[in-house]
Each structure stands twice: as C-alpha cells, then as structure tokens.
Enzyme design. Structure first.
Site, mmCIF file in Angstrom:
data_model
loop_
_atom_site.group_PDB
_atom_site.id
_atom_site.type_symbol
_atom_site.label_atom_id
_atom_site.label_comp_id
_atom_site.label_asym_id
_atom_site.label_seq_id
_atom_site.Cartn_x
_atom_site.Cartn_y
_atom_site.Cartn_z
ATOM 1 N N GLU A 1 35.130 29.565 -23.779
ATOM 2 C CA GLU A 1 34.509 30.276 -22.659
ATOM 3 C C GLU A 1 35.569 31.184 -22.046
ATOM 4 O O GLU A 1 36.561 30.691 -21.507
ATOM 5 C CB GLU A 1 34.098 29.176 -21.671
ATOM 6 N N ARG B 1 37.049 35.674 -14.258
ATOM 7 C CA ARG B 1 37.763 35.406 -13.009
ATOM 8 C C ARG B 1 38.971 36.301 -12.838
ATOM 9 O O ARG B 1 39.827 36.035 -11.985
ATOM 10 C CB ARG B 1 38.237 33.945 -12.977
ATOM 11 N N THR C 1 31.785 31.537 -15.858
ATOM 12 C CA THR C 1 31.810 31.993 -14.470
ATOM 13 C C THR C 1 30.944 33.246 -14.296
ATOM 14 O O THR C 1 31.308 34.184 -13.587
ATOM 15 C CB THR C 1 33.253 32.242 -13.975
ATOM 16 N N LYS D 1 25.271 22.826 -18.060
ATOM 17 C CA LYS D 1 26.620 22.424 -17.682
ATOM 18 C C LYS D 1 26.482 21.438 -16.507
ATOM 19 O O LYS D 1 25.603 21.601 -15.660
ATOM 20 C CB LYS D 1 27.387 23.677 -17.259
HETATM 21 C C1 3PG Z 1 35.056 25.477 -14.980
HETATM 22 O O1 3PG Z 1 34.996 26.649 -14.695
HETATM 23 O O2 3PG Z 1 34.284 24.969 -15.788
HETATM 24 C C2 3PG Z 1 36.074 24.626 -14.271
HETATM 25 O O3 3PG Z 1 36.874 25.401 -13.462
HETATM 26 C C3 3PG Z 1 36.908 23.831 -15.188
HETATM 27 O O4 3PG Z 1 37.383 22.759 -14.492
HETATM 28 P P1 3PG Z 1 38.790 22.122 -14.859
HETATM 29 O O5 3PG Z 1 39.816 23.125 -14.489
HETATM 30 O O6 3PG Z 1 38.872 20.864 -14.020
HETATM 31 O O7 3PG Z 1 38.810 21.806 -16.328
#
Ligand code: 3PG
Length: 216
Positions: A42, A46, A70, A130
């Site tokens: 993914e 960001r 995101t 998700k």
């Molecule tokens: C996401 O965008 O899925 C999360 O920020 C991931 O979370 P993590 O940094 O705890 O793995």
C-alpha cells in the site's frame, strides 16, 4: 484489468505500507519488499509526492501489486487509479470512495471499527474491509466478535500489528491479511538499509507460514 489480489494474499498475507516523498526511494522500498516475498503493498497518500511514488512503483516494479492507501476522497481514488493503483485502501468507510473505486474496476478496502460501519460495508456489497486501528479498536477479541456475526466478511487488521502479534491476528479465520508499517521502518529507509526491509518481509512471511490456522 483484474488481478486476484485475494489469492496473492493467501500466499503472503501481509500488506506493508510504503511511505515516501521520493519516487526513487519508493521504488527501492518496493523492490526490497518483493525480494522478501511480499508482493502486495500500500503506497500511502501521506506525502506531497505520494502519487508520483505510486506511479513509479507501478511502472518500475512489475513484481509488486501496488495499491493506494490513506485514500480519503473519491478524487484521490481516481487520481490513485490514474497513477496505477491496483486497489484502494481507506482509513474509514466513505461511499464516494467505494463508488469511485468500483467505477474504475479496482478492489476497495475501506476501514471499519464498529458493527454499524461493518453492516454498512456489507450492505454496499463489500466482502473485505480494513479493521483500523486494529489494536486500539479491540484487537483479536473484537475481530472474533465481529466475524461471528458477519460470517462472510473478511478483514485486514492494520494499526498496531507487529511481529509479536501477527500470528495471533492471522489465526483468526476471517483475517485475509494484516497490514502495517513495521516492515518499512523510517530509520532503515533513511539509512538506505533496504536489506533490513527484505529481512523484515521474510520474517513476516515465516511468521505467517507458521501461524495461520486458516486453510483458505
Ligand atoms: C495504516 O495506515 O494502516 C496505519 O497507519 C498502520 O499502522 P501501524 O503504523 O501501526 O502499522
């Protein structure tokens, strides 16, 4: 174009996050992950250059199935598909994002936490969501509770997943794959230590191979 991402995830049920503001770095991260056996990632929207990073990975790393993460708006979903995204991930559930992804013919995995959000996703016709932020939203017990009611839904827990709890999450039969940023540490990227990323990917695969009670 239709790629069976779910089948790929059965073999390697971990989805790493790729975050960079430099397309060349995103390519190197993605190659390192693929070298470790993780071929679904993914690229998160960001950074200012996230779409360029996604495009570069899509163009230059054919062994990687790169999606966009995101994704907050339908416009972003469309821009991500234009940049080569093979799937769309959102932190929350937004009808416009789901509709845009469907119109473009790519799978969409919106984030849910509550039974109400999950029921809404179910009634939009989705079967994979998700579960975010997984650890803060109740972790494995919450997933088991949700999946006992929504029997046909499959989940991608993300947020707080780590090598220490990956096997526990993957042992839930309704879990299709886990996502996370632990595979792509910012310090390793800053140091140009892509071998560490390949090793983390291999370690995650080894945990997945030993820890799942689901058979398919
Ligand atoms: C996401 O965008 O899925 C999360 O920020 C991931 O979370 P993590 O940094 O705890 O793995």
């Amino acid at each position: 174009m239709s790629i069976d991402i779910n089948n790929t995830l059965r073999a390697a049920p971990v989805v790493p996050l790729v975050q960079s503001d430099d397309p060349a770095v995103a390519v190197q991260i993605s190659r390192a992950l693929a070298a470790g056996g993780l071929t679904v990632a993914e690229v998160v929207l960001r950074t200012d250059r996230a779409l360029e990073c996604l495009q570069a990975v899509a163009d230059e790393v054919p062994e990687m199935i790169a999606g966009a993460g995101t994704v907050l708006t339908a416009d972003q979903a469309n821009a991500a598909v234009d940049a080569g995204a093979k799937f769309i991930v959102s932190p929350g559930l937004d009808d416009g994002v789901v509709a845009a992804a469907r119109e473009r013919g790519v799978p969409v995995y919106p984030g849910i936490v509550t039974p109400g959000e999950l029921q809404h996703a179910h009634n939009l016709g989705l079967d994979v969501v998700k579960f975010f932020p997984a650890s803060l939203a109740g972790g494995v017990p919450m997933l088991r509770a949700l999946s006992s009611v929504f029997r046909h839904m499959r989940f991608m827990p993300t947020g707080g997943v780590s090598p220490g709890n990956l096997a526990e999450y993957l042992a839930v039969p309704a879990v299709l794959a886990c996502g996370g940023s632990w595979l792509t540490p910012a310090a390793a990227i800053a140091a140009g230590d892509y071998e560490q990323i390949t090793k983390l990917a291999k370690d995650a695969l080894a945990i997945a191979a030993g820890g799942s009670e689901a058979s398919g």
